[in-house]
Motif scaffolding. Structure first.
Motif, mmCIF file in Angstrom:
data_model
loop_
_atom_site.group_PDB
_atom_site.id
_atom_site.type_symbol
_atom_site.label_atom_id
_atom_site.label_comp_id
_atom_site.label_asym_id
_atom_site.label_seq_id
_atom_site.Cartn_x
_atom_site.Cartn_y
_atom_site.Cartn_z
ATOM 1 N N PRO A 10 0.835 -1.206 0.000
ATOM 2 C CA PRO A 10 0.000 0.000 0.000
ATOM 3 C C PRO A 10 0.867 1.252 0.000
ATOM 4 C CG PRO A 10 -0.038 -1.082 2.151
ATOM 5 C CD PRO A 10 0.656 -2.013 1.211
ATOM 6 N N PRO A 11 0.529 2.257 -0.777
ATOM 7 C CA PRO A 11 1.328 3.490 -0.806
ATOM 8 C C PRO A 11 1.336 4.157 0.561
ATOM 9 C CG PRO A 11 -0.730 3.761 -2.036
ATOM 10 C CD PRO A 11 -0.618 2.321 -1.695
ATOM 11 N N SER A 12 2.500 4.674 0.926
ATOM 12 C CA SER A 12 2.685 5.181 2.292
ATOM 13 C C SER A 12 1.801 6.383 2.607
ATOM 14 C CB SER A 12 4.156 5.535 2.515
ATOM 15 O OG SER A 12 4.582 6.516 1.584
ATOM 16 N N GLY A 13 1.616 7.303 1.635
ATOM 17 C CA GLY A 13 0.817 8.499 1.914
ATOM 18 C C GLY A 13 -0.625 8.184 2.266
ATOM 19 N N PRO A 14 -1.359 7.512 1.388
ATOM 20 C CA PRO A 14 -2.746 7.164 1.721
ATOM 21 C C PRO A 14 -2.862 6.264 2.950
ATOM 22 C CG PRO A 14 -2.396 7.006 -0.639
ATOM 23 C CD PRO A 14 -1.050 7.251 -0.022
ATOM 24 N N PHE A 15 -1.881 5.376 3.165
ATOM 25 C CA PHE A 15 -1.957 4.508 4.343
ATOM 26 C C PHE A 15 -1.778 5.330 5.618
ATOM 27 C CE2 PHE A 15 -0.490 1.457 7.496
ATOM 28 C CZ PHE A 15 -1.423 0.437 7.328
ATOM 29 N N SER A 16 -0.843 6.270 5.608
ATOM 30 C CA SER A 16 -0.657 7.142 6.764
ATOM 31 C C SER A 16 -1.908 7.967 7.022
ATOM 32 C CB SER A 16 0.557 8.047 6.529
ATOM 33 O OG SER A 16 0.707 8.971 7.577
ATOM 34 N N GLN A 17 -2.536 8.444 5.960
ATOM 35 C CA GLN A 17 -3.763 9.228 6.127
ATOM 36 C C GLN A 17 -4.885 8.354 6.686
ATOM 37 O OE1 GLN A 17 -4.537 11.639 2.765
ATOM 38 N NE2 GLN A 17 -6.322 12.625 3.632
ATOM 39 N N ALA A 18 -4.922 7.097 6.278
ATOM 40 C CA ALA A 18 -5.928 6.177 6.819
ATOM 41 C C ALA A 18 -5.729 5.981 8.315
ATOM 42 C CB ALA A 18 -5.848 4.840 6.085
ATOM 43 N N ARG A 19 -4.479 5.858 8.749
ATOM 44 C CA ARG A 19 -4.211 5.698 10.188
ATOM 45 C C ARG A 19 -4.588 6.957 10.951
ATOM 46 N NH1 ARG A 19 -0.504 1.782 12.011
ATOM 47 N NH2 ARG A 19 0.472 3.341 13.353
ATOM 48 N N THR A 20 -4.376 8.118 10.343
ATOM 49 C CA THR A 20 -4.800 9.362 10.991
ATOM 50 C C THR A 20 -6.306 9.369 11.195
ATOM 51 O OG1 THR A 20 -2.949 10.598 10.031
ATOM 52 C CG2 THR A 20 -4.854 11.874 10.778
#
Length: 844
Positions: A389-399
Motif C-alpha cells: 500500500p502506498p505510504s501516503g494514503p496509508f498514513s492518512q488512513a491511520r490518521t
C-alpha cells in the motif's frame, strides 16, 4: 476417502485436463497458481475437485471479489452435487450467510476473509484458501493474500494457497508464493469475431450501446451482453431500448440490484425469447450469463479512486485495459461462435493499458489499516505484497482511525476499534453507529448508515440543488414506517430501489445493534453525520454563505438554492472530490455545541501574538482550533515575553525594517560598513536583506518590554548595528571610513557613502585652493569622488584626481567662474593660493 469427482456433464470442460496436475502440485507444495482462460470452469470445478484430497481435511475457503459472483458460484456448485446451498457448499457475504455444520466449501467475499484473519489469524479448520479471479486485484484481495501468506509462514505451514486467474501475469504471484508451481489449463473458446465500431462524435456511451444492440440483434443469434460503466448509464440505455420487439427482454445487471433481478439477468432466457443484459464490469469475470453470443463493449470502467491530498474518494470513469477487453470479449464465445462489438477505433486498442492498475494504489485504505491493526500489524511492510500500500494514503488512513478512536497513539487497536472491526462496515460507518448508540442516537445513525451505503435516494435537480441529509432521513423514515410519501417529497425524483435498500439496511443495523424502534430528533442528523466524517466538519468562510473550509483544510461549496446556505457549520458526508474546491453532495447543519462536545479531544487551544498594523500594537489572541477550523477567537493581554518578541520580530520582517527608527546616522553607518565590506569580506553584511534574515541575532534580544510602534521607534538602530561589529572593527571604523574630512579652511566635509563603490564629498572649489593631494579613505587606498561646487553651491567639476585638475581643466573652469562670479578671486595658480570661504580672500 478421496472422491473421483468427474460429473458426466462436465467431463469435456477445459479445466478437467488440468485437475490432475493441480492436485499433484498442491500435494507436493503449499501453494500453486492456476492460469485458466474465461469459461474453463475453474470457479465451480476446482473447489469440488480438491475438497476430498488426502491433505484437505478441513474446509476450503474460496474468495470471490463480488457478492453476486459468490452467491452464483455457491449455487452452481451445490446444484452439481444435487444439494441445497448451505450443505456441502455454502457462502458468506455481508449480511447474507448460508452455511451449516456440514459445509466444506465456503465461498466468501474478500472482506469476510480479512475479518476472519484479523480475529483468528490461524484459520483453524481451514485446509485451503482459493483466491479466484485474482486478476481483478481489489485492495481487499491483495490484503487477504498477504495475511494468508503470513498465517501460512508463521503458524500454519500445512495451509494451502491457490491463486486462480484468467488474465493475470502469473510470474510475480509465483515468486510471492515462494516459487509456487504454475498450472495452466487450455482454453476452449469458440471463435469470436471482433468488430470495431467507433461511435460518432457527441454520442453518449449509452446511446451508442443502444444503437449497436439493435444492429447486433438483427445480425446475430443468441443473447446480448453489453458493458457500460455505471448504473446511471445502464438505466438510460434500458430506457432507450423500450421499443425492441416483444420477445426481447432488456435487463440491467449491477451489484445493487435486488437478488431476484440479478438472478433473472444471469439465467437463460425462456424458450422463444431473447435477452439483452446491460451490465457493469460485474459481468466481466467469474459470472456466467447463460445464452450470451454477442458482447457489446463501450470500453469504459468506473472505479473508486482515493485522493490523499483531499481525503476524498471519487468515482472515476476510465478506459478499460486490454486484459479487461479480452475478458469481456470471451463472454461471447463460451457456448458457440460469437461476436464482439468494441465501440472504439481499432487503432486505439493498442494504446490501452495491458492490465488494469491494482486497486490498492488508488483505494481508500481505512478498512485495510483497521484490519491490520486488529491483526496486531502496525507496519504493512511486515507482510509480503505484490504491491505494498502506498505510504501516503496509508498514513492518512491511520490518521483517520485515530480520529475515530480505533487506534491509539502507538497504532495499536483499541477496544472500540475491535468493536468497529466486528461490525463489518467501513470504519467511518462503524464508528458512527457505535458512538451514536452511546449518545442515544443509534436509530438516527442506522438511518444514516443505510443512506450512506447506497447511492443518493434522490435524483435529478432536487438532488443537485439540496444536499441536506435531513431531507433524506425524513424520506427514509416515512417509507420505513409505512406512511405515504410526505407532500413535500411528491415533486422529487426518488430512486425507489436505493431507498428500499437503505430502509432495509437501516432495519438490519437496528436489529444487529439492538436499537429498538426509537426515533431520535432529526435535527441531530449533522451531529451523527460528523461522527462518520470528522475530517469533513466544515466551517463557513467569512462573507461567503455558500463556501466552506473543512477540518482537513480542503475547500468545498454548496450548490445554488441549497437550504443549508448560511449555516455556520456543516457535517459533510459526500462531495465530488474536485480540487481546489469540491461540491457538496450530502451534508447536514451542525451545531457548534455538539461539535465541541463530540470533538473535545481534538480541539486544541492556540495562543498567538500578531502585529496589528492599523493600531500599531501587538494583539494576542487565543484560538480554539479543530484542524484547519478556528472555532472561537478571543483577545488576551500580552504577557508572554517570548511570544511578544516573536510577534515583533515577524512584524519588523514583514515591514522590511520600516518599523525601526532609521536615523541618518544609522543609514550612514550601514553604508560605511557596506563600503568596507566591498574591500574586506571580513566586515559583516548589514544590508537590509541580510538584516531581515538575521533579526533573531541582532534585534530580537532587545525587544523585551516593547508592545507598540512608538516604543519600537525609540530603539537606537545605530547602536544595534554597531553591536554587529567586533571590537577591532569598531576601533578601525572611523579611521578606514570616516564620517567626514576637514578642508584646509577648517570646514568639516561629510562623506557620502550611498554609492558604495565610490564614496564622495561635495565642497566649494575655493575651499580646496592650496590642496596638493587628493582626499581619500580606507587608509589612503580609495580616493574620494570630489564634487567641486561654485560659490552658489552649483556643480562645477567632478574629479578623483585633484592635482591633475589644477594642472589641467582648471584653466577653462576659471574662465567660466570669473565671468559668473567676478567678486571672487580666481587665482591663476590654485596650488599657491589660500583657501577661502569668502568672496575676497583675506590678506595674509
Amino acid at each position: 476417502m478421496t472422491r473421483d469427482w468427474t460429473p458426466p456433464s462436465f467431463t469435456n470442460l477445459p479445466i478437467g485436463s488440468a485437475l490432475d496436475a493441480l492436485r499433484a502440485a498442491l500435494a507436493a507444495s503449499s501453494a500453486a497458481v492456476l492460469h485458466a482462460p474465461p469459461g474453463a470452469g475453474k470457479t465451480t470445478i476446482v473447489p469440488l475437485a480438491l475438497v476430498d484430497t488426502a491433505w484437505c481435511t478441513g474446509k476450503i475457503i474460496m474468495l470471490e471479489p463480488r457478492r453476486l459472483a459468490a452467491r452464483a458460484a455457491a449455487r452452481r456448485m451445490a446444484s452439481l452435487l444435487g444439494e441445497h446451498v448451505g450443505d456441502t457448499v455454502g457462502y458468506r457475504v455481508r449480511r447474507d450467510t448460508r452455511i451449516s455444520k456440514r459445509t466444506r466449501i465456503e465461498v466468501v467475499t474478500d472482506g469476510v476473509l480479512n475479518r476472519m484473519l484479523s480475529t483468528d489469524p490461524t484459520l483453524d479448520g481451514v485446509s485451503l484458501v482459493i483466491f479466484d479471479e485474482f486478476h481483478e486485484r481489489s485492495a481487499d484481495a491483495d490484503l487477504g493474500l498477504a495475511l494468508t501468506i503470513q498465517t501460512q509462514r508463521i503458524v500454519r505451514p500445512e495451509l494451502r494457497i491457490l491463486v486462480m486467474s484468467a488474465t493475470l501475469d502469473v510470474d510475480p504471484i509465483s515468486r510471492l508464493l515462494g516459487g509456487a508451481p504454475v498450472v495452466s489449463s487450455p482454453g476452449r473458446m469458440f471463435s469470436v469475431a471482433v468488430r470495431y465500431v467507433a461511435p460518432r462524435a457527441g454520442l453518449s456511451p449509452e446511446a451508442a450501446v443502444a444503437s449497436t444492440v439493435r444492429h447486433a440483434l438483427a445480425d446475430h443469434e443468441g443473447d446480448v451482453l453489453a458493458f457500460l460503466p455505471g448504473q446511471a448509464e445502464i438505466r438510460r440505455a434500458v430506457a432507450l431500448l423500450t421499443d425492441l420487439p416483444a420477445h426481447v427482454d432488456v435487463l440491467p445487471l449491477f451489484g445493487d440490484l435486488p437478488l431476484h433481478q440479478q438472478d433473472q439477468a444471469i439465467t437463460a432466457a425462456p424458450p422463444g425469447r431473447r435477452k439483452v443484459v446491460i451490465a457493469t464490469s460485474i459481468a466481466e469475470s467469474s459470472l456466467t450469463i447463460e445464452g450470451v453470443r454477442i458482447v457489446i463493449d463501450a470500453g469504459l470502467n468506473r472505479t473508486s479512486q482515493f485522493n490523499a491530498n483531499s481525503g476524498m474518494t471519487r468515482l472515476v470513469t476510465s478506459k478499460v485495459s486490454q486484459a479487461s477487453a479480452d475478458q469481456r470479449k470471451g463472454r461471447a464465445g463460451r457456448l458457440a461462435p460469437g461476436a464482439c462489438y468494441r465501440l472504439w477505433d481499432e487503432s486505439n486498442h493498442a494504446a490501452l493499458l495491458p492490465f488494469s492498475p491494482p486497486a490498492i494504489m488508488s483505494a481508500d485504505l481505512a478498512t485495510m489499516a483497521l484490519t491490520l491493526a486488529t491483526a496486531g500489524i502496525r507496519d504493512p511492510l511486515e507482510l509480503a505484497w505484490i504491491d505494498p500500500p502506498p505510504s501516503g494514503p496509508f498514513s492518512q488512513a491511520r490518521t483517520l482511525l485515530s480520529w475515530l478512536d480505533a487506534i491509539d497513539s502507538d497504532g495499536r487497536v483499541t477496544h472500540h476499534g475491535r468493536d468497529m472491526q466486528s461490525l463489518g462496515a467501513h470504519p467511518r460507518i462503524a464508528h458512527m453507529l457505535l458512538t451514536a448508540r452511546s449518545l442515544g442516537l443509534g436509530d438516527l445513525a442506522a438511518d444514516l448508515a443505510g443512506l450512506l451505503e447506497e447511492r443518493d435516494v434522490l435524483r435529478g435537480d432536487y438532488a443537485m440543488h439540496d444536499p441536506d441529509a435531513e431531507v433524506r432521513v425524513q424520506l427514509l423514515r416515512s417509507v420505513a414506517q409505512g406512511q405515504r410519501r410526505p407532500q413535500r417529497y411528491h415533486d422529487m425524483n426518488v430512486n425507489s430501489d436505493a431507498l428500499s435498500r437503505a430502509v432495509q439496511s437501516s432495519h438490519v443495523w437496528r436489529r444487529d445493534l439492538t436499537l429498538g424502534d426509537g426515533v431520535s430528533d432529526i435535527h441531530c442528523t449533522g451531529r451523527v453525520l460528523a461522527l462518520a466524517y470528522p475530517d469533513r466538519i466544515a466551517q463557513k468562510r467569512p462573507d461567503a454563505d455558500r463556501r466552506f473550509v473543512m477540518r482537513n483544510g480542503v475547500g468545498t461549496s454548496l450548490p445554488d438554492g441549497s437550504s443549508l446556505i448560511g449555516s455556520p457549520y456543516l457535517a459533510v458526508g459526500e462531495t465530488d472530490g474536485a480540487r481546489p474546491e469540491s461540491r457538496i453532495y450530502m451534508a447536514a447543519a451542525l451545531a457548534l455545541d455538539d461539535l465541541r462536545a463530540d470533538q473535545a479531544a481534538f480541539i486544541h487551544q492556540e495562543t498567538q501574538g500578531a502585529w496589528d498594523d492599523s493600531s500599531g500594537r501587538l494583539r494576542v489572541t487565543t484560538t480554539h482550533r479543530l484542524g484547519a477550523l478556528a472555532l472561537t477567537i478571543s483577545e488576551q493581554p500580552a504577557t508572554d515575553s517570548g511570544m511578544i518578541q516573536r510577534a515583533l520580530t515577524d512584524a519588523v520582517s514583514r515591514s522590511d525594517l520600516a518599523l525601526l527608527n532609521w536615523t541618518e546616522a544609522a543609514r550612514n553607518l550601514q553604508q560605511r560598513v557596506a563600503f568596507l565590506r566591498t574591500h574586506d569580506a571580513s566586515w559583516p553584511d548589514l544590508s537590509d536583506e541580510a538584516l531581515v534574515a538575521s533579526l533573531d541575532e541582532w534585534l530580537t534580544p532587545f525587544l523585551s518590554g516593547i508592545k507598540t510602534a512608538a516604543e519600537l521607534a525609540q530603539l537606537d538602530t545605530r547602536s544595534l548595528l554597531l553591536r554587529c561589529l567586533t571590537h577591532e572593527q569598531r576601533s578601525e571604523l572611523d579611521h578606514l571610513a570616516p564620517v567626514h574630512i576637514v578642508a584646509l579652511t577648517g570646514s568639516r566635509l561629510e562623506i557620502d557613502y550611498s554609492q558604495i563603490s565610490a564614496p564622495s564629498v561635495a565642497v566649494r572649489l575655493q575651499e580646496m585652493f592650496g590642496c596638493s593631494t587628493h582626499p581619500s579613505v580606507f587608509g589612503g587606498r580609495v580616493p574620494l569622488t570630489v564634487h567641486l561646487l561654485s560659490p552658489a553651491f552649483r556643480p562645477v567639476q567632478v574629479t578623483r584626481d585633484l592635482p591633475g585638475f589644477w594642472r589641467g581643466s582648471y584653466v577653462d573652469v576659471r574662465k567660466d567662474l570669473r565671468g559668473r562670479y567676478p567678486k571672487h578671486e580666481w587665482p591663476e595658480d590654485p596650488l599657491t593660493a589660500a583657501p577661502t570661504r569668502r568672496a575676497k580672500p583675506r590678506r595674509r
